[in-house]
Motif scaffolding. Structure first.
Motif, mmCIF file in Angstrom:
data_model
loop_
_atom_site.group_PDB
_atom_site.id
_atom_site.type_symbol
_atom_site.label_atom_id
_atom_site.label_comp_id
_atom_site.label_asym_id
_atom_site.label_seq_id
_atom_site.Cartn_x
_atom_site.Cartn_y
_atom_site.Cartn_z
ATOM 1 N N SER A 295 -6.595 -11.431 11.173
ATOM 2 C CA SER A 295 -8.114 -11.781 10.343
ATOM 3 C C SER A 295 -8.892 -12.738 10.953
ATOM 4 O O SER A 295 -10.019 -12.326 10.843
ATOM 5 C CB SER A 295 -7.440 -12.107 8.957
ATOM 6 O OG SER A 295 -6.649 -11.164 8.140
ATOM 7 N N VAL A 339 -7.987 -15.428 2.688
ATOM 8 C CA VAL A 339 -8.070 -14.497 1.554
ATOM 9 C C VAL A 339 -8.001 -12.853 2.071
ATOM 10 O O VAL A 339 -7.437 -12.156 1.345
ATOM 11 C CB VAL A 339 -9.853 -14.781 1.024
ATOM 12 C CG1 VAL A 339 -10.179 -13.589 0.020
ATOM 13 C CG2 VAL A 339 -9.800 -16.035 0.341
ATOM 14 N N LEU A 340 -8.730 -12.546 3.139
ATOM 15 C CA LEU A 340 -8.214 -11.220 3.707
ATOM 16 C C LEU A 340 -6.901 -11.004 3.655
ATOM 17 O O LEU A 340 -6.360 -9.899 3.337
ATOM 18 C CB LEU A 340 -9.237 -11.071 4.964
ATOM 19 C CG LEU A 340 -10.529 -11.151 4.872
ATOM 20 C CD1 LEU A 340 -11.226 -10.807 6.111
ATOM 21 C CD2 LEU A 340 -10.936 -9.326 4.285
ATOM 22 N N TYR A 341 -6.025 -11.988 4.368
ATOM 23 C CA TYR A 341 -4.626 -11.708 4.637
ATOM 24 C C TYR A 341 -3.848 -11.665 3.430
ATOM 25 O O TYR A 341 -3.059 -10.793 3.029
ATOM 26 C CB TYR A 341 -4.126 -12.777 5.583
ATOM 27 C CG TYR A 341 -2.514 -12.782 5.625
ATOM 28 C CD1 TYR A 341 -2.210 -11.845 6.523
ATOM 29 C CD2 TYR A 341 -1.755 -13.310 4.808
ATOM 30 C CE1 TYR A 341 -0.743 -11.852 6.697
ATOM 31 C CE2 TYR A 341 -0.486 -13.129 5.011
ATOM 32 C CZ TYR A 341 0.232 -12.608 5.904
ATOM 33 O OH TYR A 341 1.588 -12.329 6.242
ATOM 34 N N ARG A 342 -4.433 -12.455 2.216
ATOM 35 C CA ARG A 342 -3.610 -12.297 0.988
ATOM 36 C C ARG A 342 -4.020 -11.048 0.254
ATOM 37 O O ARG A 342 -2.988 -10.661 -0.518
ATOM 38 C CB ARG A 342 -4.053 -13.694 0.185
ATOM 39 C CG ARG A 342 -3.525 -13.564 -1.273
ATOM 40 C CD ARG A 342 -2.104 -13.636 -1.449
ATOM 41 N NE ARG A 342 -1.570 -13.977 -2.384
ATOM 42 C CZ ARG A 342 -1.041 -12.845 -3.444
ATOM 43 N NH1 ARG A 342 -1.691 -11.556 -3.028
ATOM 44 N NH2 ARG A 342 -0.802 -12.907 -4.582
ATOM 45 N N TYR A 343 -5.052 -10.425 0.338
ATOM 46 C CA TYR A 343 -5.457 -9.605 -0.598
ATOM 47 C C TYR A 343 -5.709 -8.267 0.156
ATOM 48 O O TYR A 343 -5.833 -7.326 -0.735
ATOM 49 C CB TYR A 343 -6.652 -9.960 -1.266
ATOM 50 C CG TYR A 343 -6.648 -11.056 -2.382
ATOM 51 C CD1 TYR A 343 -5.596 -10.764 -3.355
ATOM 52 C CD2 TYR A 343 -7.097 -12.379 -2.019
ATOM 53 C CE1 TYR A 343 -5.554 -11.899 -4.382
ATOM 54 C CE2 TYR A 343 -6.827 -13.576 -2.967
ATOM 55 C CZ TYR A 343 -6.033 -13.251 -4.266
ATOM 56 O OH TYR A 343 -5.814 -14.415 -4.898
ATOM 57 N N LEU A 344 -5.801 -8.421 1.406
ATOM 58 C CA LEU A 344 -5.923 -6.746 2.149
ATOM 59 C C LEU A 344 -4.794 -6.651 3.221
ATOM 60 O O LEU A 344 -3.902 -5.609 3.108
ATOM 61 C CB LEU A 344 -7.137 -6.849 2.614
ATOM 62 C CG LEU A 344 -7.425 -5.560 3.335
ATOM 63 C CD1 LEU A 344 -7.475 -4.319 2.603
ATOM 64 C CD2 LEU A 344 -8.902 -5.571 3.992
ATOM 65 N N GLU A 345 -4.831 -7.697 4.319
ATOM 66 C CA GLU A 345 -3.716 -7.309 5.347
ATOM 67 C C GLU A 345 -2.345 -7.373 4.967
ATOM 68 O O GLU A 345 -1.600 -6.174 5.158
ATOM 69 C CB GLU A 345 -4.012 -8.499 6.277
ATOM 70 C CG GLU A 345 -3.183 -8.355 7.639
ATOM 71 C CD GLU A 345 -3.553 -9.494 8.622
ATOM 72 O OE1 GLU A 345 -2.813 -9.326 9.636
ATOM 73 O OE2 GLU A 345 -4.437 -10.167 8.388
ATOM 74 N N ARG A 346 -1.986 -8.094 4.160
ATOM 75 C CA ARG A 346 -0.566 -8.088 3.518
ATOM 76 C C ARG A 346 -0.156 -7.147 2.647
ATOM 77 O O ARG A 346 0.847 -6.465 3.021
ATOM 78 C CB ARG A 346 -0.299 -9.478 2.810
ATOM 79 C CG ARG A 346 1.409 -9.791 2.966
ATOM 80 C CD ARG A 346 1.592 -11.373 2.502
ATOM 81 N NE ARG A 346 1.226 -11.568 1.201
ATOM 82 C CZ ARG A 346 1.325 -12.891 0.567
ATOM 83 N NH1 ARG A 346 1.897 -13.862 1.424
ATOM 84 N NH2 ARG A 346 0.888 -12.898 -0.661
ATOM 85 N N PRO A 347 -1.023 -6.843 1.978
ATOM 86 C CA PRO A 347 -0.663 -5.587 1.036
ATOM 87 C C PRO A 347 -0.452 -4.441 1.855
ATOM 88 O O PRO A 347 0.357 -3.320 1.698
ATOM 89 C CB PRO A 347 -1.819 -5.500 0.035
ATOM 90 C CG PRO A 347 -2.332 -7.063 -0.190
ATOM 91 C CD PRO A 347 -2.109 -7.467 1.139
#
Length: 360
Positions: A295, A339-347
């Motif tokens: 990210s 934030v991107l990792y938590r809400y987009l990349e990881r999901p």
């Protein structure tokens, strides 16, 4: 099929994760300084810091070679009852959901920023736009760091094809791929194949990572003293490449591989060996940042572009505050990446893993 040493069965390569963070942060710092027309004070490295930005990608490529081989080894261990097509499909699904969703979101964000920053990008030919979304075009005028993802996806496809062909001899086939790549790269000019993706010397860096995995998987772990010497030698190669870049500009692919690529491989091998021997583990903060390094790598360019728009609007003299502004940009990039990792990349990674398990 080979397996990693016992200390690595947790799939936890702490120093590798830290190296990912270092690579991403190098790119962010270098691009922030270069695009903002800034230079750090001499006591902080001055102009030499700009040259390390390019080396971040070389670190990523070597790490990818190692990590993908480790992932393939784990994947084969968990798919003993699957056929070749199932193995290859499941492997690719994980890679596709790892790379594309975040890239697509940030590519669209970059197109939106282009309305204010570079309106000419909105008039790109449709064929080029499609190739950018598919990651088949190396020259990416919209989200420039994504050029390296084309190499990544090529390596993933080659690995998936090898997993399709054989389960028991995949490492041998990886060695064959590396040998064929070397042959094509060094004979590209005579064969009239210069400029092709599969003849680009940067592919050798993925091979370096594969060689490191082979060494570790066979328990060829350097003794602490020898690993420390290797670490120092890697730093020497790195600074050699930095000095070359400082005086010559961006290095051509082969000199880049000979300096930054070899340096990255030596550093990575030494750090893995030192961790294996419980001699050195990188700081926890770097290890944590390594988790969100993808990210960081992708989001930093749109954020820098947004910063440049604000700087131009409010007529801020960025050259007067290089340390403050580069530190501020680094903090913003890290926060946005988390934030991107938590809400987009990881999901998306989780979705890819679930789909892959259905194919196994």
């Amino acid at each position: 099929m080979s397996s990693l040493p016992q200390s690595y069965t947790k799939d936890c390569y702490l120093n590798v994760q830290a190296m990912r963070a270092i690579a991403a942060l190098l790119v962010v710092l270098g691009h922030t300084l270069a695009l903002g027309g800034m230079e750090l004070p001499r006591y902080l490295g001055g102009g030499l810091v700009h040259t390390f930005a390019y080396a971040g990608v070389d670190i990523f490529f070597v790490i990818s070679g190692f990590v993908i081989c480790a992932a393939a080894s784990k994947h084969l261990a968990s798919t003993s009852n699957s056929n070749g097509l199932q193995r290859a499909t499941a492997f690719l699904l994980r890679r596709v959901f790892r790379i594309y969703p975040l890239y697509w979101v940030l590519l669209l964000a970059a197109f939106c920023l282009a309305y204010f920053h570079n309106p000419g990008l909105l008039a790109l030919p449709r064929e080029l736009i499609v190739s950018l979304f598919l990651l088949t075009e190396r020259n990416n005028p919209v989200l420039s760091p994504a050029w390296s993802l084309v190499f990544e996806m090529y390596f993933y496809l080659c690995t998936a094809f090898i997993l399709l062909l054989s389960r028991s001899r995949w490492l041998l086939l990886m060695a064959v791929w590396f040998g064929l790549s070397c042959g094509l790269i060094f004979s590209a000019k005579s064969l009239g194949l210069e400029g092709r993706l599969y003849t680009d010397p940067l592919l050798l860096e993925f091979g370096f990572g594969c060689l490191i995995f082979f060494a570790i998987s066979r328990n060829y772990v350097l003794a602490p003293m020898l690993a420390s010497v290797t670490l120092l030698l890697g730093a020497v190669f790195f600074f050699w490449g930095a000095q070359q870049t400082l005086h010559q500009g961006l290095l051509p692919p082969m000199p880049r591989v000979q300096s930054f690529g070899v340096g990255s491989a030596l550093l990575l091998y030494a750090l893995i060996c030192l961790e294996h021997q419980a001699q050195l583990t990188m700081p926890r903060l770097l290890i944590a940042l390594g988790t969100i390094s993808y990210s960081i790598y992708l989001v930093h360019r749109p954020l820098i572009d947004l910063g440049l728009i604000l700087v131009a609007r409010y007529q801020i003299q960025v050259q007067a505050y290089p340390v403050l502004l580069s530190s501020l940009m680094m903090a913003i990039v890290i926060a946005a990446s988390a934030v991107l990792y938590r809400y987009l990349e990881r999901p998306m990674i989780s979705i890819g893993s679930r789909l892959a398990r259905r194919c196994e």
